[in-house]
Write an enzyme that holds these catalytic residues in place. Structure first.
Site, PDB file in Angstrom:
ATOM      1  N   ASP A  80      59.403  29.276  31.495  1.00  0.00           N
ATOM      2  CA  ASP A  80      58.288  27.639  32.458  1.00  0.00           C
ATOM      3  C   ASP A  80      59.209  26.698  32.332  1.00  0.00           C
ATOM      4  O   ASP A  80      58.938  26.079  33.514  1.00  0.00           O
ATOM      5  CB  ASP A  80      57.797  27.320  31.137  1.00  0.00           C
ATOM      6  CG  ASP A  80      57.136  27.437  29.422  1.00  0.00           C
ATOM      7  OD1 ASP A  80      56.102  28.554  30.585  1.00  0.00           O
ATOM      8  OD2 ASP A  80      56.697  27.684  28.716  1.00  0.00           O
ATOM      9  N   SER A 118      56.878  24.674  21.290  1.00  0.00           N
ATOM     10  CA  SER A 118      56.754  26.238  20.924  1.00  0.00           C
ATOM     11  C   SER A 118      56.470  26.052  18.608  1.00  0.00           C
ATOM     12  O   SER A 118      55.386  26.247  18.266  1.00  0.00           O
ATOM     13  CB  SER A 118      57.092  27.088  21.628  1.00  0.00           C
ATOM     14  OG  SER A 118      57.207  27.420  22.650  1.00  0.00           O
ATOM     15  N   ARG A 161      51.077  28.846  39.271  1.00  0.00           N
ATOM     16  CA  ARG A 161      52.580  27.798  40.243  1.00  0.00           C
ATOM     17  C   ARG A 161      53.322  28.751  40.572  1.00  0.00           C
ATOM     18  O   ARG A 161      54.616  28.142  41.346  1.00  0.00           O
ATOM     19  CB  ARG A 161      53.434  28.394  38.382  1.00  0.00           C
ATOM     20  CG  ARG A 161      52.847  26.706  37.016  1.00  0.00           C
ATOM     21  CD  ARG A 161      54.218  27.097  35.636  1.00  0.00           C
ATOM     22  NE  ARG A 161      53.227  26.061  35.202  1.00  0.00           N
ATOM     23  CZ  ARG A 161      53.447  26.296  33.652  1.00  0.00           C
ATOM     24  NH1 ARG A 161      54.300  26.998  33.459  1.00  0.00           N
ATOM     25  NH2 ARG A 161      53.039  25.053  33.056  1.00  0.00           N
ATOM     26  N   LYS A 187      50.057  30.547  34.303  1.00  0.00           N
ATOM     27  CA  LYS A 187      49.284  29.293  33.484  1.00  0.00           C
ATOM     28  C   LYS A 187      48.805  28.784  34.062  1.00  0.00           C
ATOM     29  O   LYS A 187      48.102  28.709  34.692  1.00  0.00           O
ATOM     30  CB  LYS A 187      51.580  28.756  34.088  1.00  0.00           C
ATOM     31  CG  LYS A 187      52.146  30.210  33.795  1.00  0.00           C
ATOM     32  CD  LYS A 187      52.342  30.668  32.411  1.00  0.00           C
ATOM     33  CE  LYS A 187      53.542  31.906  32.275  1.00  0.00           C
ATOM     34  NZ  LYS A 187      53.782  31.928  30.205  1.00  0.00           N
ATOM     35  N   SER A 241      55.457  38.560  26.398  1.00  0.00           N
ATOM     36  CA  SER A 241      54.179  36.666  26.451  1.00  0.00           C
ATOM     37  C   SER A 241      54.316  36.852  24.725  1.00  0.00           C
ATOM     38  O   SER A 241      54.049  38.303  23.517  1.00  0.00           O
ATOM     39  CB  SER A 241      53.039  37.550  26.708  1.00  0.00           C
ATOM     40  OG  SER A 241      52.912  36.286  26.232  1.00  0.00           O
ATOM     41  N   ARG A 265      54.049  20.765  33.978  1.00  0.00           N
ATOM     42  CA  ARG A 265      55.421  21.297  34.471  1.00  0.00           C
ATOM     43  C   ARG A 265      55.981  20.899  36.139  1.00  0.00           C
ATOM     44  O   ARG A 265      56.637  20.189  36.375  1.00  0.00           O
ATOM     45  CB  ARG A 265      56.021  22.700  34.310  1.00  0.00           C
ATOM     46  CG  ARG A 265      55.692  22.677  32.966  1.00  0.00           C
ATOM     47  CD  ARG A 265      56.426  23.767  32.008  1.00  0.00           C
ATOM     48  NE  ARG A 265      56.670  23.953  30.772  1.00  0.00           N
ATOM     49  CZ  ARG A 265      56.658  23.234  29.433  1.00  0.00           C
ATOM     50  NH1 ARG A 265      57.685  21.924  29.916  1.00  0.00           N
ATOM     51  NH2 ARG A 265      56.431  23.696  27.884  1.00  0.00           N
ATOM     52  N   GLY A 308      47.317  26.840  26.062  1.00  0.00           N
ATOM     53  CA  GLY A 308      47.479  28.754  26.213  1.00  0.00           C
ATOM     54  C   GLY A 308      47.661  28.805  24.837  1.00  0.00           C
ATOM     55  O   GLY A 308      47.416  29.803  24.186  1.00  0.00           O
ATOM     56  N   ARG A 326      53.907  25.545  15.941  1.00  0.00           N
ATOM     57  CA  ARG A 326      53.692  26.922  15.345  1.00  0.00           C
ATOM     58  C   ARG A 326      53.685  26.432  13.528  1.00  0.00           C
ATOM     59  O   ARG A 326      53.614  26.893  12.225  1.00  0.00           O
ATOM     60  CB  ARG A 326      54.450  28.374  15.013  1.00  0.00           C
ATOM     61  CG  ARG A 326      53.886  29.544  16.575  1.00  0.00           C
ATOM     62  CD  ARG A 326      56.049  29.975  16.974  1.00  0.00           C
ATOM     63  NE  ARG A 326      55.587  30.717  17.961  1.00  0.00           N
ATOM     64  CZ  ARG A 326      55.048  30.280  19.767  1.00  0.00           C
ATOM     65  NH1 ARG A 326      54.876  29.370  19.999  1.00  0.00           N
ATOM     66  NH2 ARG A 326      54.845  31.304  19.563  1.00  0.00           N
TER      67      ARG A 326
END
Ligand code: SPQ
Length: 425
Positions: free
Chosen positions: A312, A20, A343, A339, A164, A385, A91, A24
């Site tokens: 996650d 993440s 999942r 996801k 989210s 994952r 995503g 960014r």
């Protein structure tokens, strides 16, 4: 990839950079003035897709083993790409970049792989279009490919129906181009890396309770960033160390931001031997070394505001629950269905195939631990994952476990199998 029971896992490892935060750092570095340097950047397929997208929009990004350097061109420095932006399996790339692209003065189309192009995008199209953006789903099915026409962005307040970080970030990033402050209120606070990193780039971002507000800046200024190890990647070795007999693993410099540390709280609630040491701070992101030892565990209930802090990690937590005494209930986790795969279904179906006592519910799963697992062959639907989760289950199961599409770990943890091998020696 073939896996069989491992006797014990031992060693000290470093964990690749947080996915993440890596995304960014490229995005914000690109729209800042001057140079941004990024150390411990995650060289996973998702973050490389983000680099490619910004390179296609005229940003020079140098990549070496040690450091990634982004030569930012400011808030209005991106240029129209001459092709469809390829967001791959990511995503985060799709949703965050859509926020930034909403406020540009050019039009663009973005598209990803089969899994990405089936994930819901209305959740960002609705608030962004309400801000004045012009985003349409090319096949009119609420999914990518998305066509984004650069527009004038209005100040906005969004009451998000979903906790989210991708929705929140999309709105806040469009808000950088707004004509006044833009805020988002969430039902529960999701990961706050966007807020923290925008602040470090000099943007006025205020957070109060479940609301984050961004004030459109004149400029953003390039930064030197050290990316903490990804707690979502550490999670596989946290669980492996706890459930594999005769194990002790230390993971260095792992991000423990309180919007991400739910797995630590769950391990503690289940009676795990887990300790944090050497707590530090990198640009507002706290880190620690995490040590785990084989433990006797008991079941717990996981739900409510905890869910966004470990969303996650829920697949690997499901494996943890199989090795705990009694019942573990995971609830309020319907987001797991949208996801890289569904999942809930993929976890429960394959855990049951391995011999576990697990049932799927509308918003999660219920697991009764203690049943021995046996190896199976698993198609992970190219979900990184799920592949890593069943690898850890596989080294604690009788017989052989085969991960058919094991290479999908490249999305977030390209060296996962090397590290697993190193710890097993
Ligand atoms: O980027 P992508 O594909 O959505 O990746 C996942 C993952 O498992 O790596 C989710 F499938 O992580 C998301 C996470 O679930 C990354 C993310 C972020 O960086 O903002 C936020 C979470 O998603 P959301 O929708 O809850 O904000």
């Amino acid at each position: 990839m073939k896996l069989t029971r491992t006797k014990g896992l031992h060693g000290t490892i470093s964990i690749p950079g947080d996915k993440s935060i890596s995304h960014r750092s490229i995005m914000f570095g690109s729209i800042a003035e001057g140079t941004t340097t990024i150390r411990n950047f995650l060289m996973g397929a998702d973050c490389l897709a983000t680099i490619d997208c910004f390179r296609s929009m005229g940003i020079a990004i140098d990549v070496s083993d040690e450091v990634v350097t982004v030569h930012g061109k400011g808030l209005h420095g991106l240029t129209k790409p001459d092709k469809t932006l390829d967001v791959g399996n990511s995503g985060t790339t799709t949703r965050l970049i859509s926020g930034i692209l909403s406020g540009q003065d050019f039009d663009v189309t973005l598209s990803g792989d089969e899994s990405l192009n089936s994930r819901p995008m209305k959740r960002i199209m609705t608030p962004l279009n309400a801000m004045g953006a012009n985003i349409t789903s090319v096949h009119n099915n609420g999914c990518a490919p998305l066509s984004i026409k650069g527009s004038k962005i209005k100040a906005f307040h969004y009451d998000s129906p979903v906790a989210s970080a991708q929705v929140k970030s999309a709105v806040l990033l469009a808000g950088l181009y707004g004509d006044g402050p833009t805020s988002v209120t969430e039902p529960a606070v999701s990961r706050n890396h966007t807020e923290l990193m925008l602040q470090s780039f000099g943007v006025d971002v205020r957070c109060e309770g479940k609301t984050a507000t961004v004030y459109p800046p004149e400029t953003m200024t390039g930064q030197d960033i050290v990316v903490p190890g990804d707690i979502s990647s550490a999670a596989y070795f946290i669980v492996a160390g706890l459930i594999t007999p005769d194990s002790q693993i230390t993971m260095k410099h792992v991000g423990i931001n309180q919007t991400r540390d739910g797995i630590i709280k769950v391990c503690q609630a289940m009676g795990a031997d887990i300790t944090l040491s050497n707590v530090q701070d990198d640009n507002g992101e706290p880190t620690a070394d995490i040590t785990v030892k084989s433990s006797k565990l008991h079941g717990t209930v996981i739900g409510g505001d905890l869910i966004p802090t470990l969303i996650d990690e829920l697949p690997i937590i499901a494996v943890l629950a199989c090795f705990a005494e009694g019942e573990t209930v995971i609830k309020n986790a319907e987001e797991l269905k949208v996801k890289e795969s569904n999942r809930i279904d993929l976890m429960v179906n394959n855990l049951v195939r391995m011999g576990a006592d697990a049932i799927a519910t509308e918003d999660g799963m219920i697991i009764h631990g203690g049943k021995p697992l046996h190896g199976i062959s698993i198609n992970c639907k190219y979900d990184h994952r799920i592949a890593m989760t069943f690898s850890i289950a596989g080294i604690n199961a009788d017989g052989e476990t085969v991960i058919e599409d094991a290479q999908c770990v490249d999305v977030s943890y390209p060296t996962f199998y090397d590290t697993l091998k190193q710890l097993a020696q």
